[in-house]
Each structure stands twice: as C-alpha cells, then as structure tokens.
Scaffold this motif. Structure first.
Motif, PDB file in Angstrom:
ATOM      1  N   LEU A  25       0.825  -1.206   0.000  1.00 35.67           N
ATOM      2  CA  LEU A  25       0.000   0.000   0.000  1.00 35.67           C
ATOM      3  C   LEU A  25       0.866   1.266   0.000  1.00 35.67           C
ATOM      4  CD1 LEU A  25      -2.881  -0.907   2.492  1.00 35.67           C
ATOM      5  CD2 LEU A  25      -3.070  -0.554   0.037  1.00 35.67           C
ATOM      6  N   GLY A  26       1.948   1.262   0.748  1.00 39.15           N
ATOM      7  CA  GLY A  26       2.855   2.415   0.775  1.00 39.15           C
ATOM      8  C   GLY A  26       3.486   2.650  -0.582  1.00 39.15           C
ATOM      9  N   VAL A  27       3.949   1.563  -1.237  1.00 40.57           N
ATOM     10  CA  VAL A  27       4.566   1.689  -2.576  1.00 40.57           C
ATOM     11  C   VAL A  27       3.528   2.192  -3.574  1.00 40.57           C
ATOM     12  CG1 VAL A  27       5.583   0.370  -4.476  1.00 40.57           C
ATOM     13  CG2 VAL A  27       6.361  -0.020  -2.139  1.00 40.57           C
ATOM     14  N   ASP A  28       2.339   1.596  -3.529  1.00 35.63           N
ATOM     15  CA  ASP A  28       1.274   2.021  -4.441  1.00 35.63           C
ATOM     16  C   ASP A  28       0.899   3.481  -4.189  1.00 35.63           C
ATOM     17  OD1 ASP A  28       1.229  -0.474  -5.592  1.00 35.63           O
ATOM     18  OD2 ASP A  28      -0.605  -1.154  -4.564  1.00 35.63           O
ATOM     19  N   ASN A  29       0.838   3.874  -2.906  1.00 36.58           N
ATOM     20  CA  ASN A  29       0.506   5.251  -2.561  1.00 36.58           C
ATOM     21  C   ASN A  29       1.564   6.217  -3.099  1.00 36.58           C
ATOM     22  OD1 ASN A  29      -0.931   7.347  -1.357  1.00 36.58           O
ATOM     23  ND2 ASN A  29       0.299   7.244   0.500  1.00 36.58           N
ATOM     24  N   ARG A  30       2.826   5.855  -2.957  1.00 35.51           N
ATOM     25  CA  ARG A  30       3.911   6.699  -3.463  1.00 35.51           C
ATOM     26  C   ARG A  30       3.819   6.827  -4.990  1.00 35.51           C
ATOM     27  NH1 ARG A  30       8.505   4.284  -1.307  1.00 35.51           N
ATOM     28  NH2 ARG A  30       7.900   5.228   0.654  1.00 35.51           N
ATOM     29  N   GLN A  31       3.551   5.700  -5.662  1.00 35.39           N
ATOM     30  CA  GLN A  31       3.427   5.727  -7.128  1.00 35.39           C
ATOM     31  C   GLN A  31       2.223   6.574  -7.547  1.00 35.39           C
ATOM     32  OE1 GLN A  31       5.587   4.522  -9.419  1.00 35.39           O
ATOM     33  NE2 GLN A  31       4.306   5.516 -10.947  1.00 35.39           N
ATOM     34  N   LEU A  32       1.112   6.437  -6.845  1.00 31.56           N
ATOM     35  CA  LEU A  32      -0.078   7.229  -7.155  1.00 31.56           C
ATOM     36  C   LEU A  32       0.167   8.716  -6.934  1.00 31.56           C
ATOM     37  CD1 LEU A  32      -2.936   4.976  -5.723  1.00 31.56           C
ATOM     38  CD2 LEU A  32      -2.443   5.446  -8.124  1.00 31.56           C
ATOM     39  N   LYS A  33       0.904   9.068  -5.879  1.00 34.09           N
ATOM     40  CA  LYS A  33       1.228  10.478  -5.645  1.00 34.09           C
ATOM     41  C   LYS A  33       2.086  11.032  -6.779  1.00 34.09           C
ATOM     42  CE  LYS A  33       0.887  10.734  -0.615  1.00 34.09           C
ATOM     43  NZ  LYS A  33       1.628  10.943   0.633  1.00 34.09           N
ATOM     44  N   THR A  34       3.056  10.234  -7.234  1.00 35.94           N
ATOM     45  CA  THR A  34       3.917  10.653  -8.349  1.00 35.94           C
ATOM     46  C   THR A  34       3.089  10.839  -9.617  1.00 35.94           C
ATOM     47  OG1 THR A  34       5.766   9.432  -7.381  1.00 35.94           O
ATOM     48  CG2 THR A  34       5.974  10.054  -9.698  1.00 35.94           C
ATOM     49  N   ASP A  35       2.232   9.857  -9.887  1.00 31.66           N
ATOM     50  CA  ASP A  35       1.367   9.956 -11.073  1.00 31.66           C
ATOM     51  C   ASP A  35       0.418  11.142 -10.955  1.00 31.66           C
ATOM     52  OD1 ASP A  35       2.608   7.686 -12.033  1.00 31.66           O
ATOM     53  OD2 ASP A  35       0.933   6.329 -11.561  1.00 31.66           O
ATOM     54  N   ASN A  36      -0.132  11.360  -9.769  1.00 29.36           N
ATOM     55  CA  ASN A  36      -1.049  12.472  -9.550  1.00 29.36           C
ATOM     56  C   ASN A  36      -0.341  13.799  -9.771  1.00 29.36           C
ATOM     57  OD1 ASN A  36      -3.439  13.755  -8.844  1.00 29.36           O
ATOM     58  ND2 ASN A  36      -2.901  13.825  -6.671  1.00 29.36           N
ATOM     59  N   TYR A  37       0.884  13.941  -9.273  1.00 26.55           N
ATOM     60  CA  TYR A  37       1.649  15.165  -9.470  1.00 26.55           C
ATOM     61  C   TYR A  37       1.887  15.407 -10.970  1.00 26.55           C
ATOM     62  CZ  TYR A  37       5.466  18.505  -9.430  1.00 26.55           C
ATOM     63  OH  TYR A  37       6.255  19.599  -9.669  1.00 26.55           O
ATOM     64  N   LEU A  39       0.110  14.270 -13.472  1.00 29.09           N
ATOM     65  CA  LEU A  39      -1.164  14.591 -14.114  1.00 29.09           C
ATOM     66  C   LEU A  39      -1.609  16.015 -13.801  1.00 29.09           C
ATOM     67  CD1 LEU A  39      -3.139  11.250 -13.637  1.00 29.09           C
ATOM     68  CD2 LEU A  39      -2.238  12.187 -15.774  1.00 29.09           C
ATOM     69  N   GLN A  40      -1.375  16.470 -12.571  1.00 27.76           N
ATOM     70  CA  GLN A  40      -1.721  17.839 -12.221  1.00 27.76           C
ATOM     71  C   GLN A  40      -0.887  18.832 -13.023  1.00 27.76           C
ATOM     72  OE1 GLN A  40      -1.195  17.945  -7.966  1.00 27.76           O
ATOM     73  NE2 GLN A  40      -3.333  17.368  -7.556  1.00 27.76           N
ATOM     74  N   LYS A  41       0.401  18.519 -13.180  1.00 30.39           N
ATOM     75  CA  LYS A  41       1.277  19.389 -13.963  1.00 30.39           C
ATOM     76  C   LYS A  41       0.817  19.431 -15.422  1.00 30.39           C
ATOM     77  CE  LYS A  41       6.109  19.999 -15.266  1.00 30.39           C
ATOM     78  NZ  LYS A  41       7.449  19.434 -15.212  1.00 30.39           N
ATOM     79  N   GLU A  42       0.498  18.277 -15.967  1.00 32.66           N
ATOM     80  CA  GLU A  42       0.019  18.206 -17.349  1.00 32.66           C
ATOM     81  C   GLU A  42      -1.322  18.937 -17.486  1.00 32.66           C
ATOM     82  OE1 GLU A  42      -1.301  14.683 -20.372  1.00 32.66           O
ATOM     83  OE2 GLU A  42       0.449  14.316 -19.111  1.00 32.66           O
ATOM     84  N   SER A  43      -2.168  18.808 -16.481  1.00 31.81           N
ATOM     85  CA  SER A  43      -3.460  19.502 -16.497  1.00 31.81           C
ATOM     86  C   SER A  43      -3.266  21.011 -16.500  1.00 31.81           C
ATOM     87  CB  SER A  43      -4.292  19.079 -15.287  1.00 31.81           C
ATOM     88  OG  SER A  43      -5.489  19.802 -15.222  1.00 31.81           O
ATOM     89  N   ARG A  44      -2.328  21.510 -15.693  1.00 34.40           N
ATOM     90  CA  ARG A  44      -2.052  22.953 -15.673  1.00 34.40           C
ATOM     91  C   ARG A  44      -1.529  23.415 -17.035  1.00 34.40           C
ATOM     92  NH1 ARG A  44      -0.263  21.691 -10.374  1.00 34.40           N
ATOM     93  NH2 ARG A  44       1.874  21.433 -11.118  1.00 34.40           N
ATOM     94  N   GLU A  45      -0.646  22.628 -17.649  1.00 35.81           N
ATOM     95  CA  GLU A  45      -0.117  22.994 -18.961  1.00 35.81           C
ATOM     96  C   GLU A  45      -1.227  23.025 -20.000  1.00 35.81           C
ATOM     97  OE1 GLU A  45       2.979  20.203 -19.814  1.00 35.81           O
ATOM     98  OE2 GLU A  45       4.336  21.009 -18.302  1.00 35.81           O
ATOM     99  N   LEU A  46      -2.098  22.012 -19.974  1.00 32.05           N
ATOM    100  CA  LEU A  46      -3.205  21.972 -20.933  1.00 32.05           C
ATOM    101  C   LEU A  46      -4.182  23.123 -20.709  1.00 32.05           C
ATOM    102  CD1 LEU A  46      -3.939  18.139 -21.140  1.00 32.05           C
ATOM    103  CD2 LEU A  46      -2.889  19.590 -22.877  1.00 32.05           C
ATOM    104  N   THR A  47      -4.419  23.455 -19.449  1.00 31.14           N
ATOM    105  CA  THR A  47      -5.294  24.593 -19.147  1.00 31.14           C
ATOM    106  C   THR A  47      -4.697  25.879 -19.683  1.00 31.14           C
ATOM    107  OG1 THR A  47      -6.139  23.479 -17.173  1.00 31.14           O
ATOM    108  CG2 THR A  47      -6.428  25.867 -17.277  1.00 31.14           C
ATOM    109  N   SER A  48      -3.383  26.022 -19.515  1.00 27.67           N
ATOM    110  CA  SER A  48      -2.707  27.213 -20.023  1.00 27.67           C
ATOM    111  C   SER A  48      -2.801  27.277 -21.550  1.00 27.67           C
ATOM    112  CB  SER A  48      -1.245  27.191 -19.582  1.00 27.67           C
ATOM    113  OG  SER A  48      -0.538  28.249 -20.176  1.00 27.67           O
ATOM    114  N   LYS A  49      -2.562  26.145 -22.204  1.00 30.30           N
ATOM    115  CA  LYS A  49      -2.663  26.109 -23.670  1.00 30.30           C
ATOM    116  C   LYS A  49      -4.093  26.367 -24.119  1.00 30.30           C
ATOM    117  CE  LYS A  49       1.224  22.969 -24.450  1.00 30.30           C
ATOM    118  NZ  LYS A  49       1.612  21.629 -24.906  1.00 30.30           N
TER     119      LYS A  49
END
Length: 137
Positions: A25-37, A39-49
C-alpha cells in the motif's frame, strides 16, 4: 513439525502478510502520488494552452467580425454609388433625349479616325507628343 511450532508460526505469518500488504500500500501510494503530481502538472499545462487557444480564437473572431462590418459598409457604399450612377445616367438620358446632336448618326470613317487618334494618344501616354497638326474644319 509439531502443533506448537505451527501455532507460533501462524501469528508470525499473519503479521508478515499484513506487513507485506502495508508495504505494498505504501509503494502504491507513493506511485499514485507521483502519477497524480505528473497529471496535475500536465493539467495545468493543458489549461494554459487552452486559455491561449481561447484567447487566439477570440481575437480571430473579433478580426472576422470587424472585416464583416467593413465588407457590409463597402457593400452599402457600392450599392449607393450604383444607385447614384443609375440616377445620373437617367438624368443624362432625359437631358439628351430631345437633343439633335445626341441622336445624330456619326459616319463610320469619323468613328474610325477618332479611334486611331485615341489609340495613338494611349500609346504615347507619358511621352512628349510630336503631333501638332490642326484639324481643318
């Protein structure tokens, strides 16, 4: 193996399984946090575009609207000029309908000579004319 060893190993195995699940669960949580970060960065870039694209489309829409307004004004101006030209033609026709010179037939030889002189004037446009003959009436 006897029963006491098995009874002792069961809680240890159960604890290892639970610890394994917690680690997973800890490994999965860490991976999900990385993926979430990411995706959030990509979402901000797409919003800007997307915002940039929306602004560009708005500018384009404004430019097209302005051009349509200019085209509409030009069409109205041309229609007014056409009407004015038509009225002027009608006035000229009315003014000349009873004029003897306006209905007189001009001989073909005179028309041909006028055309030659017009063509000559056009071909010498911008050049100093050497033609200085006077017409004989």
């Amino acid at each position: 193996m006897n029963l006491t060893v098995i009874k002792t190993l069961i809680p240890v195995m159960f604890a290892l399984i639970i610890i394994g699940f917690i680690v997973k669960l800890g490994v999965d949580n860490r991976q999900l946090k990385t993926d979430n970060y990411a995706l959030q960065k990509e979402s901000r870039e797409l919003t800007s575009k997307n915002t940039g694209l929306a602004n560009t489309l708005q500018d384009l829409t404004n430019a097209v609207t302005a051009m349509n307004q200019l085209a509409d004004k030009e069409a109205k101006r041309r229609a007014a000029a056409e009407m004015k030209s038509q009225r002027l033609q009608d006035e000229i026709k009315n003014a000349l309908k009873d004029n003897q010179c306006a209905v007189a037939i001009i001989p073909d030889s005179v028309v041909e000579r006028l055309r030659q002189q017009a063509d000559s004037a056009r071909s010498h446009k911008g050049k100093k004319s050497s033609y200085t003959s006077k017409s004989s009436d």
